[in-house]
Scaffold this motif. Structure first.
Motif, PDB file in Angstrom:
ATOM      1  N   ILE A 126       7.768  -3.852  -4.663  1.00 10.33           N
ATOM      2  CA  ILE A 126       8.022  -2.815  -3.652  1.00 10.33           C
ATOM      3  C   ILE A 126       9.204  -1.804  -3.888  1.00 10.33           C
ATOM      4  O   ILE A 126       9.688  -1.202  -2.981  1.00 10.33           O
ATOM      5  N   ALA A 127       9.725  -1.724  -5.057  1.00  6.33           N
ATOM      6  CA  ALA A 127      10.818  -0.998  -5.507  1.00  6.33           C
ATOM      7  C   ALA A 127      10.748   0.517  -5.190  1.00  6.33           C
ATOM      8  O   ALA A 127      11.821   0.962  -4.658  1.00  6.33           O
ATOM      9  N   PRO A 128       9.642   1.252  -5.131  1.00 10.66           N
ATOM     10  CA  PRO A 128       9.664   2.371  -4.537  1.00 10.66           C
ATOM     11  C   PRO A 128       9.958   2.813  -3.105  1.00 10.66           C
ATOM     12  O   PRO A 128      10.593   3.575  -2.688  1.00 10.66           O
ATOM     13  N   VAL A 129       9.538   1.565  -2.138  1.00 13.47           N
ATOM     14  CA  VAL A 129       9.888   1.621  -0.759  1.00 13.47           C
ATOM     15  C   VAL A 129      11.177   1.594  -0.590  1.00 13.47           C
ATOM     16  O   VAL A 129      11.609   2.087   0.055  1.00 13.47           O
ATOM     17  N   LEU A 130      11.905   0.588  -1.427  1.00 13.27           N
ATOM     18  CA  LEU A 130      13.279   0.208  -1.274  1.00 13.27           C
ATOM     19  C   LEU A 130      14.274   1.531  -1.745  1.00 13.27           C
ATOM     20  O   LEU A 130      15.016   1.920  -1.266  1.00 13.27           O
ATOM     21  N   ALA A 131      13.657   2.286  -2.712  1.00 16.44           N
ATOM     22  CA  ALA A 131      14.317   3.176  -3.419  1.00 16.44           C
ATOM     23  C   ALA A 131      14.405   4.511  -2.488  1.00 16.44           C
ATOM     24  O   ALA A 131      15.183   5.298  -2.551  1.00 16.44           O
ATOM     25  N   GLN A 171       2.799   9.646  -5.467  1.00 20.46           N
ATOM     26  CA  GLN A 171       3.404  10.993  -4.962  1.00 20.46           C
ATOM     27  C   GLN A 171       4.616  11.259  -5.704  1.00 20.46           C
ATOM     28  O   GLN A 171       5.170  12.657  -5.719  1.00 20.46           O
ATOM     29  N   GLN A 172       5.542  10.342  -6.132  1.00 15.74           N
ATOM     30  CA  GLN A 172       6.975  10.642  -6.522  1.00 15.74           C
ATOM     31  C   GLN A 172       7.161  10.017  -7.778  1.00 15.74           C
ATOM     32  O   GLN A 172       8.259  10.110  -8.344  1.00 15.74           O
ATOM     33  N   ALA A 173       6.311   9.720  -8.733  1.00 17.35           N
ATOM     34  CA  ALA A 173       6.339   9.201 -10.095  1.00 17.35           C
ATOM     35  C   ALA A 173       7.042  10.205 -11.003  1.00 17.35           C
ATOM     36  O   ALA A 173       8.035   9.638 -11.863  1.00 17.35           O
ATOM     37  N   THR A 174       7.354  11.422 -10.558  1.00 12.77           N
ATOM     38  CA  THR A 174       7.887  12.606 -11.381  1.00 12.77           C
ATOM     39  C   THR A 174       9.427  12.749 -10.759  1.00 12.77           C
ATOM     40  O   THR A 174      10.064  13.553 -11.348  1.00 12.77           O
ATOM     41  N   MET A 187       0.569  -1.203  -0.051  1.00 16.97           N
ATOM     42  CA  MET A 187       0.011   0.133  -0.185  1.00 16.97           C
ATOM     43  C   MET A 187       0.853   1.291  -0.023  1.00 16.97           C
ATOM     44  O   MET A 187       0.590   2.208  -0.606  1.00 16.97           O
ATOM     45  N   ARG A 188       2.034   1.406   0.714  1.00 18.62           N
ATOM     46  CA  ARG A 188       2.947   2.275   0.855  1.00 18.62           C
ATOM     47  C   ARG A 188       3.603   2.619  -0.427  1.00 18.62           C
ATOM     48  O   ARG A 188       3.812   3.746  -0.999  1.00 18.62           O
ATOM     49  N   ALA A 189       4.003   1.423  -1.223  1.00 20.32           N
ATOM     50  CA  ALA A 189       4.698   1.726  -2.597  1.00 20.32           C
ATOM     51  C   ALA A 189       3.552   2.235  -3.626  1.00 20.32           C
ATOM     52  O   ALA A 189       4.062   2.978  -4.356  1.00 20.32           O
ATOM     53  N   GLU A 190       2.367   1.919  -3.568  1.00 16.16           N
ATOM     54  CA  GLU A 190       1.418   2.552  -4.357  1.00 16.16           C
ATOM     55  C   GLU A 190       0.955   3.907  -4.182  1.00 16.16           C
ATOM     56  O   GLU A 190       1.110   4.896  -4.907  1.00 16.16           O
TER      57      GLU A 190
END
Length: 559
Positions: free
Chosen positions: A289-294, A245-248, A237-240
């Protein structure tokens, strides 16, 4: 239920919770997560009454009995069994009342006292306590040993057993797996699944949280955010949310692209072996969950080894163990823990070392690391073997009075003396290197003895990376590491081009890194053909057998 309504909580000048609200319902099993320093342990202080809110309202049923692990190191000559029994405060009060009632010569009071003693479970207290002690990795022979005879880590296990012995409506556990091996962790996981009360737990073990919790409370920017589901569901859910929020954000996209290319590369390398398939699943999970790890604040990598001998080392008819004590009579033989070892370690292997507590995993690693001499047989090292060793007790390689910079300067001098000029050695280079492991500013001059467990573990990793080893021996490297640093370690190990031998109770790390397993059991070492689910079943069967033996022995003593 536990209710926080617009609560503000400060420690010194730092605001850890700022006008935040959350509700925890009776019987829920809650994982409390957040970065180090976010306020997890401080929130525990609010719940257990040692701290009070600076603003807002906090409430919890006054009748709830609370269980938690005492943080002091016990000093007592009580037996392990008696020490754990005394954790049952209801039983202890009932026993004291029997003594007082008998002294009063009041027949009615005595009758009521004995009834309360029976209701408190006096008749089976010893067997309940011993089941907890054995489940947490002690042997039957240790049940009556005095508490003072155990090392610090084992005494903390007894404190955990004592907390579990205490009847409770709410149980607070802060990093309960830190001093546990995988066999004790699997047992504790099964016990907590059966626990009927409300559980609030801080843990950096992803799979442990996933197996037990149904609710996750995240401390983020001084707010408490409640998620329905275990830790993996929370990450999803946090990754989504973060993608939205941070796609750009270019930096985020670049780090995600790096993660995804690394994952694809290692999935392609994985064999069809059952263990390797677990690794593929772990990498699939990382991709999701790549966004969370990044977003993690800390990443690192192992440098390419200078050379890769193949085989790295060979053990032929080897026995490992401990030499006789210095004061032992002449001719006293060494203590052999594992014998008949015939194994080779090849370049690029990823080996997970499994085995129940006390079977010899750490003894094997210490022998390969040259900390212990071989008892019998031969260890042949490949030419140019360079070992990076993470000891289970970090202070085995750290000097409490020295600071991080002094540790690195000493390493550099030793490397230069050994003719190794492939590593940076000037003071500014060492400062820069320490900075990549979050040792910046004044921290490079801070005495190691004053640092947290996580900071010490990070310093050991920093020292290992600097040495550019080709064989990594890691004995419980994740003790004290937070979740993001564990993820960083898993990524770094997967990208490492040398060989990894890993002892860990962190199943997520074992899955993500290891392609094969060795089982240390019954005085020998054999390949383990199954995956970690098979190994967990093996451990639970072994634990059941030990408990049944203990119960039979206890019954025999009572007859």
């Amino acid at each position: 239920m536990i209710i926080l309504r617009n609560v503000t909580l400060r420690r010194g000048t730092k605001t850890l919770l700022d006008k935040t609200s959350v509700t925890i319902n009776p019987g829920e099993k809650v994982g409390l997560v957040g970065r180090n320093g976010a306020g997890k342990s401080t929130l525990f202080g609010l719940i257990n009454g040692t701290l009070h809110e600076d603003g807002g309202d906090f409430s919890m049923p006054s009748a709830w009995r609370m269980g938690q692990v005492a943080q002091d190191m016990p000093e007592t000559d009580q037996s392990a069994t008696d020490f754990v029994i005394d954790g049952d405060v209801t039983l202890l009060a009932a026993r004291n009342e029997v003594v007082d009632a008998e002294a009063s010569d009041d027949g009615m009071r005595m009758a009521e006292a004995y009834m309360a003693l029976h209701d408190a479970g006096d008749y089976d207290a010893a067997s309940r306590a011993q089941a907890l002690i054995l489940g947490l990795g002690f042997s039957v022979a240790q049940l009556e040993n005095p508490v003072d005879s155990f090392s610090g880590g084992w005494r903390m296990r007894l404190q955990l057993a004592r907390a579990l012995m205490c009847p409770s409506d709410i149980l607070l556990l802060d990093e309960p797996t830190n001093h546990l091996d995988l066999d004790a962790l699997v047992w504790l996981e099964a016990w907590l699944k059966r626990y009927q009360g409300t559980l609030v737990m801080i843990s950096h073990d992803r799979e442990f949280l996933d197996a037990i919790t149904q609710v996750t409370v995240h401390i983020d920017n001084a707010k408490l955010v409640r998620y329905g589901g275990n830790y993996s569901k929370f990450e999803d859910m946090r990754a989504e949310q973060m993608l939205l929020q941070q796609a750009t954000v270019a930096r985020q996209a670049e780090k995600i692209a790096h993660l995804q290319s690394f994952i694809a590369r290692f999935k392609a390398k994985a064999s069809k072996a059952k263990q390797a398939q677990s690794r593929v699943k772990a990498l699939d999970r990382m991709e999701k969950i790549a966004p969370v790890l990044a977003d993690a604040e800390f990443t690192f990598e192992f440098k390419e080894p200078v050379n890769l001998p193949n085989p790295m080392l060979s053990l032929v008819n080897a026995s490992v163990g401990y030499p006789p004590p210095e004061d032992a009579p002449a001719g006293t033989p060494p203590t052999v823990i594992v014998s008949g070892i015939n194994r080779s370690v090849m370049a690029g292997q990823r080996i997970g070392i499994l085995g129940a507590n006390g079977q010899g995993k750490s003894t094997l690693v210490k022998t390969i690391a040259r900390d212990l001499g071989i008892v019998a047989g031969e260890v042949t090292e490949g030419k140019g073997l360079s070992i990076g060793y993470f000891a289970q007790q970090e202070l085995d390689v750290l000097r409490p009075q020295d600071n991080p910079l002094e540790h690195m300067v000493r390493l550099a001098k030793e490397a230069i003396a050994a003719g190794n000029r492939s590593v940076p050695g000037r003071e500014q280079e060492l400062r820069n290197f320490l900075g990549t492991f979050n040792f910046g500013g004044e921290m490079v001059k801070q005495a190691v003895g004053t640092m947290s467990g996580g900071e010490k573990a990070r310093l050991v990793l920093c020292m290992i990376v600097w040495q550019r080893p080709n064989l990594l021996l890691l004995d419980e490297p994740t003790n004290h590491l937070d979740l993001s640093t564990r993820e960083a370690l898993g990524m770094a190990l997967n990208e490492f081009e040398g060989t990894v031998m890993l002892v860990s109770h962190d199943r997520a790390l074992l899955r993500a890194v290891c392609d094969e397993f060795w089982l240390v059991s019954k005085g020998g070492i054999e390949p383990f053909e199954g995956d970690l689910e098979d190994y967990q079943r093996y451990l639970l069967d072994e634990a059941k057998r030990v408990r049944e033996e203990a119960a039979a022995a206890h019954k025999l003593r009572g007859t």
